[in-house]
Write an enzyme that holds these catalytic residues in place. Sequence first.
Site, PDB file in Angstrom:
ATOM      1  N   LYS A   1      -2.053  -1.492  -3.977  1.00 45.78           N
ATOM      2  CA  LYS A   1      -2.961  -0.350  -3.872  1.00 45.78           C
ATOM      3  C   LYS A   1      -2.169   0.939  -3.900  1.00 45.78           C
ATOM      4  CE  LYS A   1      -5.921   1.909  -0.610  1.00 45.78           C
ATOM      5  NZ  LYS A   1      -6.303   2.068   0.756  1.00 45.78           N
TER       6      LYS A   1
ATOM      7  N   LYS B   1       0.858  -1.188   0.000  1.00 47.22           N
ATOM      8  CA  LYS B   1       0.000   0.000   0.000  1.00 47.22           C
ATOM      9  C   LYS B   1       0.891   1.233   0.000  1.00 47.22           C
ATOM     10  CE  LYS B   1      -3.542   2.422   2.638  1.00 47.22           C
ATOM     11  NZ  LYS B   1      -4.470   2.379   3.763  1.00 47.22           N
TER      12      LYS B   1
HETATM   13  C1  PBG Z   1      -7.431   3.393   5.527  1.00 44.47           C
HETATM   14  C2  PBG Z   1      -7.642   3.273   4.068  1.00 44.47           C
HETATM   15  C3  PBG Z   1      -7.469   4.255   3.077  1.00 44.47           C
HETATM   16  C4  PBG Z   1      -7.964   3.707   1.894  1.00 44.47           C
HETATM   17  C5  PBG Z   1      -8.369   2.404   2.190  1.00 44.47           C
HETATM   18  N1  PBG Z   1      -8.132   2.151   3.525  1.00 44.47           N
HETATM   19  C6  PBG Z   1      -6.998   5.653   3.161  1.00 44.47           C
HETATM   20  C7  PBG Z   1      -5.632   5.972   3.556  1.00 44.47           C
HETATM   21  O1  PBG Z   1      -4.771   5.115   3.731  1.00 44.47           O
HETATM   22  O2  PBG Z   1      -5.399   7.173   3.739  1.00 44.47           O
HETATM   23  C8  PBG Z   1      -8.060   4.410   0.561  1.00 44.47           C
HETATM   24  C9  PBG Z   1      -9.122   3.882  -0.343  1.00 44.47           C
HETATM   25  C10 PBG Z   1      -9.453   4.784  -1.484  1.00 44.47           C
HETATM   26  O3  PBG Z   1      -8.843   5.855  -1.697  1.00 44.47           O
HETATM   27  O4  PBG Z   1     -10.387   4.424  -2.219  1.00 44.47           O
HETATM   28  N2  PBG Z   1      -6.213   3.090   6.007  1.00 44.47           N
END
Ligand code: PBG
Length: 329
Positions: free
Chosen positions: A251, A198
């Site tokens: 992601k 991520k």
């Molecule tokens: C929470 C999380 C996030 C997303 C999914 N889980 C946001 C972040 O890490 O700031 C983003 C999902 C999206 O942008 O569609 N940790």
Amino acid sequence: MSNELQFTRLRHLRETDEVRRKNAETVLDVSELVYPIFVTLGSGIKRPIDAMPEQFQMSPDVALKLLEGVHSTGIDKVLLFGLPERKDSIGSSASDADEAVQSTVRQIKHALPDMTVITDVCLCEYTEHGHCGVLTPEGQVDNDATLSLLANAAVSHADAGADIVAPSAMMDGQVAAIRAGLEQSGHSDTQIMGYSAKYASNFYGPFREAAGSTPQFGDRRSYQMAFTQSDEAMLEIEADIAEGADYIMVKPALAYLDVIRRAAETFAGKPLAAYNVSGEYSSIKAAAANGWIDERGAATEVLTAIKRAGADLIITYFAPDAARWLAEQ
Ligand code: PBG
């Protein structure tokens, strides 16, 4: 003969719709789509999210109704995010059995037992400071102190009936801590989808409005990966697999198709999810609303590209639309 041109007529396989369809190498299927939604306690609530057209913050009853509709179009996997009633410094409402995610999971599993329910496990929606873990007195995110809190949240989701828990906090050791928590609480069947690779992405902007999870100071670059990295993504995925992840994830998806492809090849045999995140969704929505792009065409192209890169599952806010488009073809 020597004066004649020699070449291959590659255009033969492009000439008609029929021939193009028959020769399509990558074909999306509704079974590959995961639909992310935002839930909050109450009833009859359906609040539009400005930055994400056609997505809503919903109470469990409204979410269930929506899911019954999309289930009939073939969508059988949902990913839940919660907007809690209260926030504190350690995100304690994340493991509250009566909170929005847990309540919605119970309702979905009761009414739609075939729906695979995946829950996002993180603290950012539940902490006042909006970071994904608890803080040290100096204001740093405390990796190890966060692990048991994530495990508690995951166990509460499993208690409610979640099929898969998906830790997205990017704390080292979070999958191992959750696996141990699940085993100790009698949830050996509950699966884990790691948000393994991520990235600290600019494309999460609209989501933070949707989930009310904007960090109140700083940013997430001390725990999410830098977009300069690809080798490190492989290390993150390897660690998640070693810790017990059943599914791995890259992601966001679009700026990381190379990482998706590399993960698919390196970890063949592990189901790979890719998250087509909020900013990727809203960019297409905004351009389409201005008449600058064809929404259905652009979304179909993007989703197909994510699959072509090697994703087995695609998490996307376009899921209900894509299911309808696939059915119409
Ligand atoms: C929470 C999380 C996030 C997303 C999914 N889980 C946001 C972040 O890490 O700031 C983003 C999902 C999206 O942008 O569609 N940790």
